[in-house]
Scaffold this motif. Sequence first.
Motif, mmCIF file in Angstrom:
data_model
loop_
_atom_site.group_PDB
_atom_site.id
_atom_site.type_symbol
_atom_site.label_atom_id
_atom_site.label_comp_id
_atom_site.label_asym_id
_atom_site.label_seq_id
_atom_site.Cartn_x
_atom_site.Cartn_y
_atom_site.Cartn_z
ATOM 1 N N ARG A 92 -11.742 10.266 26.586
ATOM 2 C CA ARG A 92 -10.377 10.154 27.101
ATOM 3 C C ARG A 92 -9.389 9.892 25.967
ATOM 4 O O ARG A 92 -8.345 10.516 25.888
ATOM 5 C CB ARG A 92 -10.304 9.037 28.141
ATOM 6 C CG ARG A 92 -8.919 8.818 28.726
ATOM 7 C CD ARG A 92 -8.901 7.647 29.694
ATOM 8 N NE ARG A 92 -7.556 7.372 30.167
ATOM 9 C CZ ARG A 92 -7.016 7.909 31.240
ATOM 10 N NH1 ARG A 92 -7.711 8.776 31.963
ATOM 11 N NH2 ARG A 92 -5.789 7.602 31.616
ATOM 12 N N ASP A 93 -9.727 8.934 25.085
ATOM 13 C CA ASP A 93 -8.829 8.568 23.998
ATOM 14 C C ASP A 93 -9.636 8.125 22.781
ATOM 15 O O ASP A 93 -10.754 7.607 22.923
ATOM 16 C CB ASP A 93 -7.900 7.411 24.393
ATOM 17 C CG ASP A 93 -6.876 7.804 25.445
ATOM 18 O OD1 ASP A 93 -6.018 8.651 25.128
ATOM 19 O OD2 ASP A 93 -6.961 7.283 26.575
ATOM 20 N N ARG A 94 -9.046 8.320 21.597
ATOM 21 C CA ARG A 94 -9.619 7.760 20.370
ATOM 22 C C ARG A 94 -8.450 7.345 19.484
ATOM 23 O O ARG A 94 -7.584 8.150 19.171
ATOM 24 C CB ARG A 94 -10.520 8.772 19.660
ATOM 25 C CG ARG A 94 -10.985 8.288 18.270
ATOM 26 C CD ARG A 94 -12.153 9.127 17.739
ATOM 27 N NE ARG A 94 -13.357 8.884 18.507
ATOM 28 C CZ ARG A 94 -14.147 9.849 18.998
ATOM 29 N NH1 ARG A 94 -13.847 11.114 18.791
ATOM 30 N NH2 ARG A 94 -15.226 9.527 19.690
ATOM 31 N N TRP A 95 -8.449 6.059 19.096
ATOM 32 C CA TRP A 95 -7.402 5.512 18.244
ATOM 33 C C TRP A 95 -8.017 4.880 17.004
ATOM 34 O O TRP A 95 -9.206 4.611 16.950
ATOM 35 C CB TRP A 95 -6.597 4.459 19.006
ATOM 36 C CG TRP A 95 -5.952 4.956 20.251
ATOM 37 C CD1 TRP A 95 -4.958 5.878 20.366
ATOM 38 C CD2 TRP A 95 -6.261 4.555 21.605
ATOM 39 N NE1 TRP A 95 -4.613 6.078 21.689
ATOM 40 C CE2 TRP A 95 -5.403 5.275 22.478
ATOM 41 C CE3 TRP A 95 -7.170 3.657 22.170
ATOM 42 C CZ2 TRP A 95 -5.427 5.122 23.853
ATOM 43 C CZ3 TRP A 95 -7.205 3.500 23.548
ATOM 44 C CH2 TRP A 95 -6.349 4.231 24.375
ATOM 45 N N GLN A 96 -7.164 4.616 16.033
ATOM 46 C CA GLN A 96 -7.615 3.949 14.823
ATOM 47 C C GLN A 96 -7.893 2.473 15.051
ATOM 48 O O GLN A 96 -8.771 1.890 14.395
ATOM 49 C CB GLN A 96 -6.547 4.097 13.733
ATOM 50 C CG GLN A 96 -6.849 3.357 12.440
ATOM 51 C CD GLN A 96 -5.823 3.662 11.384
ATOM 52 O OE1 GLN A 96 -5.849 4.746 10.798
ATOM 53 N NE2 GLN A 96 -4.907 2.729 11.133
ATOM 54 N N ASP A 97 -7.186 1.876 16.001
ATOM 55 C CA ASP A 97 -7.344 0.449 16.246
ATOM 56 C C ASP A 97 -6.875 0.132 17.660
ATOM 57 O O ASP A 97 -6.543 1.024 18.445
ATOM 58 C CB ASP A 97 -6.588 -0.393 15.202
ATOM 59 C CG ASP A 97 -5.118 0.012 15.085
ATOM 60 O OD1 ASP A 97 -4.531 0.450 16.100
ATOM 61 O OD2 ASP A 97 -4.565 -0.105 13.977
ATOM 62 N N TRP A 98 -6.848 -1.154 17.968
ATOM 63 C CA TRP A 98 -6.513 -1.596 19.316
ATOM 64 C C TRP A 98 -5.043 -1.407 19.662
ATOM 65 O O TRP A 98 -4.660 -1.488 20.829
ATOM 66 C CB TRP A 98 -6.905 -3.056 19.492
ATOM 67 C CG TRP A 98 -8.381 -3.294 19.412
ATOM 68 C CD1 TRP A 98 -9.071 -3.843 18.383
ATOM 69 C CD2 TRP A 98 -9.359 -3.005 20.426
ATOM 70 N NE1 TRP A 98 -10.407 -3.899 18.667
ATOM 71 C CE2 TRP A 98 -10.622 -3.393 19.924
ATOM 72 C CE3 TRP A 98 -9.292 -2.448 21.710
ATOM 73 C CZ2 TRP A 98 -11.799 -3.254 20.651
ATOM 74 C CZ3 TRP A 98 -10.467 -2.303 22.439
ATOM 75 C CH2 TRP A 98 -11.698 -2.701 21.904
#
Length: 251
Positions: A224-230
């Motif tokens: 669904r999503d991928r980010w570098q951090d929170w």
Amino acid sequence: MIDDDGDFDDGYFGENIAADYDESAADMFRPEAVDPAVDLLAELAGDGPALELGVGTGRIALPLTARGVPVHGIDMSRAMVDRLRAKPGGEAVDVTIGDFATTRVKGEFALVYLVFNTINNLTTQDAQVDCFRTAAAHLRPGGRFVVEVGVPELRKLPAGQTAVPFHISDTRWAFDTYDVATQAMSSHYVTIVDGRAEHWSVPFRYVWPAELDLMARLAGLRLRDRWQDWTREPFTSESGKHVSVWEKPAD
């Protein structure tokens, strides 16, 4: 605390590590490290309960519970869980002692999560695949599985070198060693106490984002999503870690 059948030991996180774990990882307990993770996990959990795989001493489970999200944890280390239970609010977090790759608990969850490189504690690909299947089995339709894990730092390895340092001070040295043929790695810690060096290490298996996506697909989950951090910073080729979210289809 719910105990399975007493067959598990504390693995690499026994009393000698649990006794000062919070102090040794103090930077990860600071509000600037904890609050963004709790904010995002609480949002993803919504009105449902959460399951933490590798709950440890409760760094995330306790503040997430305080935010009104019921949390159940799974962990192999009784010593670590004892520290959780002794903290204010610890009685509110139910814990099952067991291997989080395969242990099942009752109920369905809106959120299952693994933080702080804990997926790497599973030292075989089969165990990591089992972990995704276990997460999917616990999720209700539409539920999310979240993993926070570092990107392997192999670009820092010149030819013939196997070690990458990540902490150097007057009293503590820490470095990772890699085997690129097997994806085995270990984190090593050398601490100077009263003029003498003490060493301990923990084995891991590093894993790539694309490999995790395939594990998710095998378990019936989709990215669904991928980010570098929170804080949802974009994940790029320069990112040192990622926070990835897979979803169980609602149908």
